[in-house]
Design a protein around this motif. Structure first.
Motif, PDB file in Angstrom:
ATOM      1  N   LYS A 106      -3.460   2.926   2.712  1.00  0.00           N
ATOM      2  CA  LYS A 106      -2.978   3.138   4.080  1.00  0.00           C
ATOM      3  C   LYS A 106      -3.096   4.609   4.463  1.00  0.00           C
TER       4      LYS A 106
ATOM      5  N   CYS B  95       2.078   3.295   7.825  1.00  0.00           N
ATOM      6  CA  CYS B  95       2.872   2.077   8.055  1.00  0.00           C
ATOM      7  C   CYS B  95       3.552   2.106   9.412  1.00  0.00           C
TER       8      CYS B  95
ATOM      9  N   ARG C 108      15.937   0.317   7.538  1.00  0.00           N
ATOM     10  CA  ARG C 108      16.467  -0.772   6.693  1.00  0.00           C
ATOM     11  C   ARG C 108      17.947  -0.474   6.526  1.00  0.00           C
TER      12      ARG C 108
ATOM     13  N   PRO D 164       0.811  -1.218   0.000  1.00  0.00           N
ATOM     14  CA  PRO D 164       0.000   0.000   0.000  1.00  0.00           C
ATOM     15  C   PRO D 164       0.844   1.268   0.000  1.00  0.00           C
TER      16      PRO D 164
ATOM     17  N   PRO E 176       2.173  -3.124   5.033  1.00  0.00           N
ATOM     18  CA  PRO E 176       3.074  -3.200   3.877  1.00  0.00           C
ATOM     19  C   PRO E 176       3.779  -4.563   3.882  1.00  0.00           C
TER      20      PRO E 176
ATOM     21  N   PRO F  77       7.841   7.798   5.121  1.00  0.00           N
ATOM     22  CA  PRO F  77       8.480   8.611   6.164  1.00  0.00           C
ATOM     23  C   PRO F  77       9.002   9.949   5.637  1.00  0.00           C
TER      24      PRO F  77
ATOM     25  N   CYS G 191       9.139   4.108   9.156  1.00  0.00           N
ATOM     26  CA  CYS G 191       8.008   3.180   9.177  1.00  0.00           C
ATOM     27  C   CYS G 191       8.394   1.858   9.836  1.00  0.00           C
TER      28      CYS G 191
ATOM     29  N   CYS H 175       9.371  -4.463   1.424  1.00  0.00           N
ATOM     30  CA  CYS H 175       8.282  -3.605   0.954  1.00  0.00           C
ATOM     31  C   CYS H 175       8.527  -3.299  -0.512  1.00  0.00           C
TER      32      CYS H 175
HETATM   33  S1  SF4 Z   1       6.219   3.761   4.575  1.00  0.00           S
HETATM   34 FE1  SF4 Z   1       7.745   2.112   4.684  1.00  0.00          FE
HETATM   35  S2  SF4 Z   1       6.574   0.227   4.826  1.00  0.00           S
HETATM   36 FE2  SF4 Z   1       5.187   1.853   4.171  1.00  0.00          FE
HETATM   37  S3  SF4 Z   1       5.161   1.723   1.926  1.00  0.00           S
HETATM   38 FE3  SF4 Z   1       6.720   3.217   2.479  1.00  0.00          FE
HETATM   39  S4  SF4 Z   1       8.645   2.058   2.650  1.00  0.00           S
HETATM   40 FE4  SF4 Z   1       6.977   0.588   2.671  1.00  0.00          FE
END
Ligand code: SF4
Lengths: 175, 286
Positions: free
Chosen positions: A99, B191, B279, A73, A122, B156, B274, B65
């Motif tokens: 989301k 997220c 990462r 999402p 996600p 983010p 998120c 993701c």
């Molecule tokens: S906020 Fe993070 S988990 Fe959500 S879609 Fe973006 S990279 Fe993926």
């Protein structure tokens, strides 16, 4: 709580018993699109959609790109995505899957058309085996942001906005 | 013997794939702590999904993701290492190779300056065309080179903020302001649960660099009282994973405080990472 299983196209009677907070599992053919393509879909006539084999009645639109990296999402409150929610609900989209929270106008528009907004985690890796087939439905030049038709098996989600209620507003009031 | 470019290239590619397809032990530990305190059914469901997704991603080397993020490189060069431009080239090639292997999402925007802003020429079909911004470089003792690859997702970035705080020379003012930004960010991010990365410095550039370093180096298992305080304040907001409610909006906070300006102003960079971030993966070559 056990999830409610929904198969597309979703008939109105399957929507009737759903509430904010319910767990869902969505199967069947769904559409995937995001910022770049959704305004273009809104601008298309029913005849143009039909010419591409796109039928929005009872459909699900997943706010995601589709690429070699998978699906997941994207933020549904990005202007181009959120602005598609009212007009696409009016044309039969029953579930917008993405989301993040939505604005009051979107909550009202969803209510007016008996459509709902659901969110999912996600979970790109987890979804890999649940996306059975993908094909481009419209605007191939947009690459990962084209409109895709996906055949899916039990995509998990939670109902976030329905019947004029939003789970996000409930949290904001409590917080 | 000098540092092998080939080793640097391979180590960088390996780091990128690891960063994009697995949780660090610290992130797993933070989730384990959160699952112990959470009681809300939807919150538990969401956090278990995040963990299950990470298990599958790690086992099958798949992206965590589909937004595989913009690669960022933190480079630490030993003061005795013989390191030059060719090595920088090898690291850049390693990033491209890692993106091919992961695979990264093909999301490089094509065209000249105006076309890139308007996104009018579409996207490249090649994962490796997503280039990293300028590397951040630091000197460390020894003769080795340490490379940290970070993948920064788009969500983010929409919520992150670098701004001034008139702090009246009080730490509490800074904590309250940062927590307030965090509460707003976790409400919108989607997220969550989040990890809040904070850099406090003298300029916007410095604060952002410190924040990135917090993402790269911060310890998710051992939280300082200051970090705990920020986490608790944001969690009191109650927005919970995915915004669905619950006790855990934030798993941990990573604060990095740099030199400060003689002034009533502090520059804070706050990135609400998120639920799959930071990462990151680090490799050493030498
Ligand atoms: S906020 Fe993070 S988990 Fe959500 S879609 Fe973006 S990279 Fe993926």
């Amino acid at each position: 709580m056990r999830p409610v299983c929904l198969e597309t196209p979703i008939p109105p009677e399957a929507m009737a018993g759903l509430h904010v907070g319910d767990f869902l599992e969505i199967s069947g053919v769904i559409y995937a699109g995001r910022d770049a393509v959704l305004p273009k879909i809104v601008a298309m006539s029913d005849a143009e959609l039909a010419a591409r084999g796109i039928d929005l009645e009872g459909s699900v639109i997943f706010h995601t790109a589709v690429s070699v990296a998978g699906v997941g999402p994207t933020t549904s409150s990005k202007i181009e995505i959120e602005e598609s929610i009212a007009p696409l609900s009016a044309r039969g989209v029953r579930i917008h899957l993405g989301k993040g929270r939505l604005k009051a106008d979107s909550i009202r528009a969803l209510h007016a058309h008996a459509s709902l907004f659901a969110v999912t985690t996600p979970s790109t890796a987890l979804l890999t085996d649940r996306i059975l087939a993908t094909e481009i439905a419209a605007f191939p030049e947009l690459g990962m942001e084209a409109l895709y038709r996906l055949r899916v098996d039990r995509i998990p989600a939670v109902v976030a906005i329905f019947h004029g209620e939003s789970i996000f507003e409930q949290q904001a009031q409590r917080g | 013997m000098g540092i092998s470019s080939e080793k640097l290239r391979e180590a960088t590619a390996e780091a990128l794939v690891r960063a994009g397809s697995s949780f660090t032990p610290g992130l797993r530990a933070a989730y384990a702590r959160a699952l112990e305190v959470e009681t809300d059914e939807r919150s538990l469901w969401a956090m278990r999904q995040f963990l299950e997704n990470a298990d599958v991603a790690e086992r099958r080397t798949l992206p965590l993701c589909d937004d595989t993020g913009i690669p960022h490189v933190l480079l630490e060069v030993g003061e005795l290492a013989e390191f030059g431009g060719a090595h920088l080239g090898a690291i850049t090639e390693g990033i491209a190779e890692g993106l091919k292997r992961l695979p990264g999402r093909p999301m490089a925007v094509l065209g000249d300056e105006v076309q890139r802003i308007e996104q009018s020429q579409g996207l490249s079909l090649h994962s490796e065309d997503v280039i990293p911004p300028a590397f951040s470089v630091k000197r460390i003792p020894g003769d080795r080179v340490r490379i940290t690859v970070l993948l920064l997702g788009g969500g983010p970035e929409i919520r992150a903020k670098t701004y001034r705080i008139f702090h009246k020379h009080r730490l509490e003012t800074v904590v309250d302001e940062v927590a307030q930004w965090g509460i707003e960010a976790v409400r919108e991010l989607g997220c969550t649960p989040a990890v809040v990365a904070v850099g406090l410095g003298r300029t916007h550039f410095e604060a952002t660099s410190l924040m990135l370093e917090a993402m790269a180096r911060g310890d998710l298992e051992r939280q300082t009282p200051l970090e705990q305080q920020i986490t608790e304040k944001i969690n009191a907001g109650g927005s919970g994973p995915l915004g669905l409610g619950g006790r855990v909006s934030v798993l941990a906070t990573l604060v990095n405080i740099g030199p400060q300006r003689a002034s009533g102003v502090r520059i804070a960079s706050v990135r609400t990472c998120c639920g799959i971030e930071p990462r990151r993966a680090t490799v050493e070559v030498g």
